[in-house]
Write an enzyme that holds these catalytic residues in place. Structure first.
Site, PDB file in Angstrom:
ATOM      1  N   LYS A   1       0.840  -1.201   0.000  1.00 32.70           N
ATOM      2  CA  LYS A   1       0.000   0.000   0.000  1.00 32.70           C
ATOM      3  C   LYS A   1       0.869   1.243   0.000  1.00 32.70           C
ATOM      4  O   LYS A   1       2.040   1.232   0.399  1.00 32.70           O
ATOM      5  CB  LYS A   1      -0.957   0.008   1.191  1.00 32.70           C
TER       6      LYS A   1
ATOM      7  N   ASP B   1      -2.881  -1.422  10.288  1.00 31.51           N
ATOM      8  CA  ASP B   1      -3.031  -1.360   8.834  1.00 31.51           C
ATOM      9  C   ASP B   1      -3.713  -2.593   8.241  1.00 31.51           C
ATOM     10  O   ASP B   1      -4.041  -2.613   7.057  1.00 31.51           O
ATOM     11  CB  ASP B   1      -1.659  -1.204   8.156  1.00 31.51           C
TER      12      ASP B   1
END
Length: 286
Positions: free
Chosen positions: A11, A138
């Site tokens: 990401k 996350d």
């Protein structure tokens, strides 16, 4: 049982803002996050009849229950009440380690999604994301992926219009950064510049890649130690000089990335930076 091989995508933080410290010791964040094609590959097996096993092609990564992939498996077993009958995971790393790209969280999310299918547990993506909160901040985002506004500790997720498809050049300088140290530094300063999150959301709504790219910003960049801050800025400048629409640091760093609308320009930038830095990657958004 035969193993299953899955991808764990990295990401990027298109924006990252720290709103303040919470009573529980965590920080309230506001981030626009984006999945990229660069991915680890995990081979997962259950019903192995053996103790938990973790291996990877990087010898310095934890090969026990401290690895987030293993934490995810144990949490899945606990939450669903399903006996995995032994669990093993072999991790082939492609996402740089300690780089602000969520590699460990991505691996954990991939394990949760794979085990959900392999055991027939039938959890929804949102239920898996909620389960991921117990593994790491996350992980919920990495379960859902795409273009997302993440708030709170990172667990409050709102899907956004997709970032227009583009090429990404990533460069990790030759140092790592302590996330707790950066948050500690952040607590001791007044944040003078923040990302234009509202502007980024509007640019995504209108599918304007250039407007997104020029509004990217990460509040952690100014609080880096001086030498590291100079290195990050130097890479940003190189990416911009080689045609990036915008450049920023991801997460708590130190990976720096640039967005490109054309593959040819991105490839030339990749080749130029590859001659200067060891860890340089060319990938695409997902």
């Amino acid at each position: 049982m035969a193993g299953r091989t899955v991808k764990a995508n990295g990401k990027l933080n298109l924006t990252l803002d720290v709103l303040g410290r919470r009573a529980d010791g965590y920080h309230d964040l506001r981030m626009v996050m984006q999945t990229v094609e660069l991915a680890d590959r995990l081979t997962i097996a259950i019903q192995t009849g053996r103790e938990l096993q973790v291996s990877s092609d990087l010898g310095f990564l934890p090969n026990n229950a401290k690895n987030l992939a293993a934490v995810a498996a144990l949490q899945f077993e606990k939450a669903t009440g399903r006996d995995l009958g032994g669990f093993s995971v072999e991790i082939q790393k492609a996402i740089p380690v300690c780089a602000g790209m969520g590699g460990g969280s991505a691996d954990a999310a991939a394990v949760l999604c794979a085990l959900n299918e392999m055991t027939g547990a039938g959890l929804t993506p949102l239920e898996l994301a909620h389960l991921g909160e117990q593994v790491g901040s996350d992980v919920p985002y990495c379960v859902l992926g795409g273009t997302v506004l993440a708030e709170g500790k990172g667990e409050r997720l709102t899907h956004l219009p997709a970032l227009p498809a583009c090429w990404v050049v990533l460069c990790k300088p030759g140092f790592s950064i302590s996330t707790p140290e950066l948050f500690s530094r952040m607590d001791g300063i007044k944040i003078r510049h923040r990302p234009d999150t509202v502007g980024v959301l509007a640019a995504l709504e209108s599918k304007n890649l250039e407007d997104v790219a020029r509004r990217m910003y990460n509040v952690f960049e100014p609080v880096l130690p001086v030498r590291q801050r100079k290195d990050v800025q130097e890479i940003k400048n190189l990416l911009l000089q080689h045609g990036a629409l915008g450049a920023s640091m991801s997460g708590t760093g130190p990976t720096v990335f640039g967005l490109y609308s054309e593959k040819r320009t991105a490839r030339m930038a990749y080749q130029n930076l590859k001659s200067l830095y060891r860890y340089v990657f060319l990938t695409k958004t997902v």
